[in-house]
Design a protein around this motif. Structure first.
Motif, PDB file in Angstrom:
ATOM      1  N   VAL A 120       0.836  -1.201   0.000  1.00  0.00           N
ATOM      2  CA  VAL A 120       0.000   0.000   0.000  1.00  0.00           C
ATOM      3  C   VAL A 120       0.874   1.256   0.000  1.00  0.00           C
ATOM      4  O   VAL A 120       0.626   2.197  -0.753  1.00  0.00           O
ATOM      5  CB  VAL A 120      -0.968   0.002   1.209  1.00  0.00           C
ATOM      6  CG1 VAL A 120      -1.616   1.361   1.406  1.00  0.00           C
ATOM      7  CG2 VAL A 120      -2.038  -1.070   1.029  1.00  0.00           C
ATOM      8  N   SER A 121       1.924   1.262   0.818  1.00  0.00           N
ATOM      9  CA  SER A 121       2.798   2.439   0.858  1.00  0.00           C
ATOM     10  C   SER A 121       3.553   2.605  -0.469  1.00  0.00           C
ATOM     11  O   SER A 121       3.772   3.726  -0.912  1.00  0.00           O
ATOM     12  CB  SER A 121       3.772   2.370   2.031  1.00  0.00           C
ATOM     13  OG  SER A 121       4.704   1.333   1.856  1.00  0.00           O
ATOM     14  N   SER A 122       3.913   1.503  -1.100  1.00  0.00           N
ATOM     15  CA  SER A 122       4.571   1.587  -2.414  1.00  0.00           C
ATOM     16  C   SER A 122       3.638   2.183  -3.451  1.00  0.00           C
ATOM     17  O   SER A 122       4.035   3.040  -4.247  1.00  0.00           O
ATOM     18  CB  SER A 122       5.016   0.202  -2.882  1.00  0.00           C
ATOM     19  OG  SER A 122       6.001  -0.331  -2.048  1.00  0.00           O
ATOM     20  N   ILE A 123       2.388   1.748  -3.442  1.00  0.00           N
ATOM     21  CA  ILE A 123       1.411   2.271  -4.395  1.00  0.00           C
ATOM     22  C   ILE A 123       1.173   3.757  -4.133  1.00  0.00           C
ATOM     23  O   ILE A 123       1.100   4.559  -5.072  1.00  0.00           O
ATOM     24  CB  ILE A 123       0.097   1.465  -4.316  1.00  0.00           C
ATOM     25  CG1 ILE A 123       0.324   0.055  -4.874  1.00  0.00           C
ATOM     26  CG2 ILE A 123      -1.028   2.169  -5.060  1.00  0.00           C
ATOM     27  CD1 ILE A 123      -0.828  -0.905  -4.650  1.00  0.00           C
ATOM     28  N   LYS A 124       1.071   4.151  -2.863  1.00  0.00           N
ATOM     29  CA  LYS A 124       0.882   5.571  -2.528  1.00  0.00           C
ATOM     30  C   LYS A 124       2.071   6.404  -2.979  1.00  0.00           C
ATOM     31  O   LYS A 124       1.901   7.490  -3.522  1.00  0.00           O
ATOM     32  CB  LYS A 124       0.686   5.742  -1.017  1.00  0.00           C
ATOM     33  CG  LYS A 124      -0.686   5.381  -0.534  1.00  0.00           C
ATOM     34  CD  LYS A 124      -0.816   5.634   0.956  1.00  0.00           C
ATOM     35  CE  LYS A 124      -2.170   5.234   1.473  1.00  0.00           C
ATOM     36  NZ  LYS A 124      -2.294   5.446   2.919  1.00  0.00           N
ATOM     37  N   LYS A 125       3.264   5.877  -2.766  1.00  0.00           N
ATOM     38  CA  LYS A 125       4.468   6.603  -3.152  1.00  0.00           C
ATOM     39  C   LYS A 125       4.514   6.785  -4.671  1.00  0.00           C
ATOM     40  O   LYS A 125       4.806   7.875  -5.162  1.00  0.00           O
ATOM     41  CB  LYS A 125       5.714   5.857  -2.675  1.00  0.00           C
ATOM     42  CG  LYS A 125       7.004   6.591  -2.940  1.00  0.00           C
ATOM     43  CD  LYS A 125       8.192   5.828  -2.383  1.00  0.00           C
ATOM     44  CE  LYS A 125       9.476   6.564  -2.702  1.00  0.00           C
ATOM     45  NZ  LYS A 125      10.651   5.851  -2.231  1.00  0.00           N
ATOM     46  N   ILE A 126       4.202   5.734  -5.410  1.00  0.00           N
ATOM     47  CA  ILE A 126       4.186   5.818  -6.873  1.00  0.00           C
ATOM     48  C   ILE A 126       3.133   6.824  -7.325  1.00  0.00           C
ATOM     49  O   ILE A 126       3.380   7.643  -8.210  1.00  0.00           O
ATOM     50  CB  ILE A 126       3.942   4.421  -7.498  1.00  0.00           C
ATOM     51  CG1 ILE A 126       5.164   3.530  -7.291  1.00  0.00           C
ATOM     52  CG2 ILE A 126       3.599   4.529  -8.978  1.00  0.00           C
ATOM     53  CD1 ILE A 126       4.937   2.069  -7.619  1.00  0.00           C
ATOM     54  N   GLU A 176       1.930   9.392  -5.614  1.00  0.00           N
ATOM     55  CA  GLU A 176       2.387  10.740  -5.272  1.00  0.00           C
ATOM     56  C   GLU A 176       3.465  11.217  -6.241  1.00  0.00           C
ATOM     57  O   GLU A 176       3.472  12.385  -6.643  1.00  0.00           O
ATOM     58  CB  GLU A 176       2.916  10.768  -3.839  1.00  0.00           C
ATOM     59  CG  GLU A 176       1.826  10.653  -2.791  1.00  0.00           C
ATOM     60  CD  GLU A 176       2.377  10.445  -1.382  1.00  0.00           C
ATOM     61  OE1 GLU A 176       3.618  10.384  -1.209  1.00  0.00           O
ATOM     62  OE2 GLU A 176       1.566  10.340  -0.457  1.00  0.00           O
ATOM     63  N   GLU A 177       4.377  10.323  -6.619  1.00  0.00           N
ATOM     64  CA  GLU A 177       5.424  10.691  -7.573  1.00  0.00           C
ATOM     65  C   GLU A 177       4.823  11.037  -8.937  1.00  0.00           C
ATOM     66  O   GLU A 177       5.236  12.002  -9.569  1.00  0.00           O
ATOM     67  CB  GLU A 177       6.443   9.557  -7.714  1.00  0.00           C
ATOM     68  CG  GLU A 177       7.348   9.409  -6.513  1.00  0.00           C
ATOM     69  CD  GLU A 177       8.244   8.176  -6.579  1.00  0.00           C
ATOM     70  OE1 GLU A 177       8.103   7.363  -7.517  1.00  0.00           O
ATOM     71  OE2 GLU A 177       9.094   8.030  -5.679  1.00  0.00           O
ATOM     72  N   ARG A 178       3.837  10.263  -9.372  1.00  0.00           N
ATOM     73  CA  ARG A 178       3.172  10.556 -10.647  1.00  0.00           C
ATOM     74  C   ARG A 178       2.444  11.893 -10.584  1.00  0.00           C
ATOM     75  O   ARG A 178       2.487  12.677 -11.521  1.00  0.00           O
ATOM     76  CB  ARG A 178       2.189   9.446 -11.007  1.00  0.00           C
ATOM     77  CG  ARG A 178       2.850   8.196 -11.501  1.00  0.00           C
ATOM     78  CD  ARG A 178       1.836   7.154 -11.876  1.00  0.00           C
ATOM     79  NE  ARG A 178       2.490   5.942 -12.334  1.00  0.00           N
ATOM     80  CZ  ARG A 178       1.877   4.786 -12.495  1.00  0.00           C
ATOM     81  NH1 ARG A 178       0.593   4.677 -12.239  1.00  0.00           N
ATOM     82  NH2 ARG A 178       2.543   3.729 -12.918  1.00  0.00           N
ATOM     83  N   SER A 179       1.769  12.105  -9.466  1.00  0.00           N
ATOM     84  CA  SER A 179       1.037  13.363  -9.293  1.00  0.00           C
ATOM     85  C   SER A 179       2.001  14.549  -9.292  1.00  0.00           C
ATOM     86  O   SER A 179       1.738  15.571  -9.925  1.00  0.00           O
ATOM     87  CB  SER A 179       0.243  13.319  -7.982  1.00  0.00           C
ATOM     88  OG  SER A 179      -0.397  14.531  -7.758  1.00  0.00           O
ATOM     89  N   LEU A 180       3.112  14.416  -8.584  1.00  0.00           N
ATOM     90  CA  LEU A 180       4.109  15.479  -8.529  1.00  0.00           C
ATOM     91  C   LEU A 180       4.706  15.711  -9.919  1.00  0.00           C
ATOM     92  O   LEU A 180       4.878  16.861 -10.347  1.00  0.00           O
ATOM     93  CB  LEU A 180       5.217  15.116  -7.535  1.00  0.00           C
ATOM     94  CG  LEU A 180       6.323  16.137  -7.330  1.00  0.00           C
ATOM     95  CD1 LEU A 180       5.750  17.447  -6.785  1.00  0.00           C
ATOM     96  CD2 LEU A 180       7.381  15.595  -6.387  1.00  0.00           C
ATOM     97  N   PHE A 181       4.994  14.636 -10.635  1.00  0.00           N
ATOM     98  CA  PHE A 181       5.529  14.753 -11.990  1.00  0.00           C
ATOM     99  C   PHE A 181       4.533  15.470 -12.896  1.00  0.00           C
ATOM    100  O   PHE A 181       4.899  16.368 -13.657  1.00  0.00           O
ATOM    101  CB  PHE A 181       5.865  13.372 -12.552  1.00  0.00           C
ATOM    102  CG  PHE A 181       6.327  13.406 -13.978  1.00  0.00           C
ATOM    103  CD1 PHE A 181       7.612  13.823 -14.299  1.00  0.00           C
ATOM    104  CD2 PHE A 181       5.471  13.045 -15.012  1.00  0.00           C
ATOM    105  CE1 PHE A 181       8.046  13.863 -15.615  1.00  0.00           C
ATOM    106  CE2 PHE A 181       5.890  13.091 -16.329  1.00  0.00           C
ATOM    107  CZ  PHE A 181       7.179  13.503 -16.632  1.00  0.00           C
TER     108      PHE A 181
END
Length: 193
Positions: A36-42, A44-49
Motif C-alpha cells: 500500500v505504501s509503495s502504491i501511494k508513493k508511486i 504521489e510521484e506521478r502526481s508530482l511529476f
C-alpha cells in the motif's frame, strides 16, 4: 502398571500453532502495508511529476505569449504604421493599394497573434485578475447570447495553474453553449464560500 505418556513435539502444541498463525498474519499485514505504501508513493510521484509538467508547460506558454505579444506583436504594429504612413504620404493608385493591403494584412496578423497569445496565457489574468477576466469573457459572449452572471471576488484564491484551468473551463463551457446548444440564454455563477 506402567504408564507411558507421550509428549507432543513442540510444533504440535497449541501454543506453537497459535504463535505461528500470529506470525504469519503479522508478516502478511506487513507485506500488505508495504505494498500500500509503495502504491501511494508511486501515485504521489506521478502526481508530482504531472504537476511539474503542467507547471513547466504553463511557464513556457507564458514566456511564448509574452514574446509573441512583445516582440512579434510590436513588429507587426510597426509594419502597419509604416504602411499607413505610406498611404498618408500619397503616391500613385497602385502603391496606395499595396499600402492598404499591407496595413490590412498586418491588422489581421496582429489579431491572430493576440488570439494566439491569449490562448497560450491570457494576459488579462496577470493584469486585472481572474474575476475581471471572467467578467470580460461573459461580456464578449453576451453579444451573442443572453448571459445572467454572478461572480464573487475570487482573485488571489487559486494558484496560477488553477486560475488558468478555471478560465479555460468557463471559456470552453460558454463557447460550447454558443456553438452547440441553440440556447437563448445561459447562467454563470461563481461563488466564493
Amino acid at each position: 502398571m506402567i504408564s507411558i505418556k507421550k509428549r507432543h513435539y513442540y510444533y504440535q502444541t497449541w501454543r506453537f500453532q497459535l504463535l505461528a498463525a500470529i506470525s504469519i498474519a503479522g508478516v502478511l499485514y506487513l507485506l500488505y502495508q508495504y505494498r500500500v505504501s509503495s502504491i501511494k508513493k508511486i501515485s504521489e510521484e506521478r502526481s508530482l511529476f504531472s504537476h511539474r509538467l503542467i507547471e513547466s508547460q504553463q511557464g513556457k506558454r507564458k514566456r511564448i505569449a509574452v514574446d509573441f505579444h512583445g516582440g512579434l506583436g510590436q513588429e507587426i504594429v510597426l509594419i502597419k504604421n509604416r504602411a499607413e504612413i505610406g498611404l498618408q504620404n500619397g503616391g500613385n493608385d497602385e502603391s496606395n493599394r499595396h499600402f492598404e493591403d499591407i496595413s490590412e494584412t498586418a491588422s489581421n496578423i496582429l489579431k491572430e497573434v493576440r488570439t494566439t497569445t491569449n490562448d497560450l496565457r491570457p494576459q488579462s489574468l496577470d493584469k486585472v485578475g481572474l474575476t475581471k477576466t471572467l467578467k470580460s469573457i461573459i461580456r464578449k459572449i453576451s453579444g451573442v447570447i443572453e448571459v445572467k452572471s454572478g461572480i464573487d471576488q475570487i482573485d488571489g484564491i487559486f494558484s496560477e495553474e488553477d486560475e488558468i484551468n478555471i478560465y479555460r473551463i468557463v471559456q470552453e463551457s460558454l463557447n460550447d453553449v454558443v456553438k452547440h446548444s441553440n440556447a437563448s440564454d445561459v447562467s454563470v455563477r461563481i461563488k466564493h464560500l
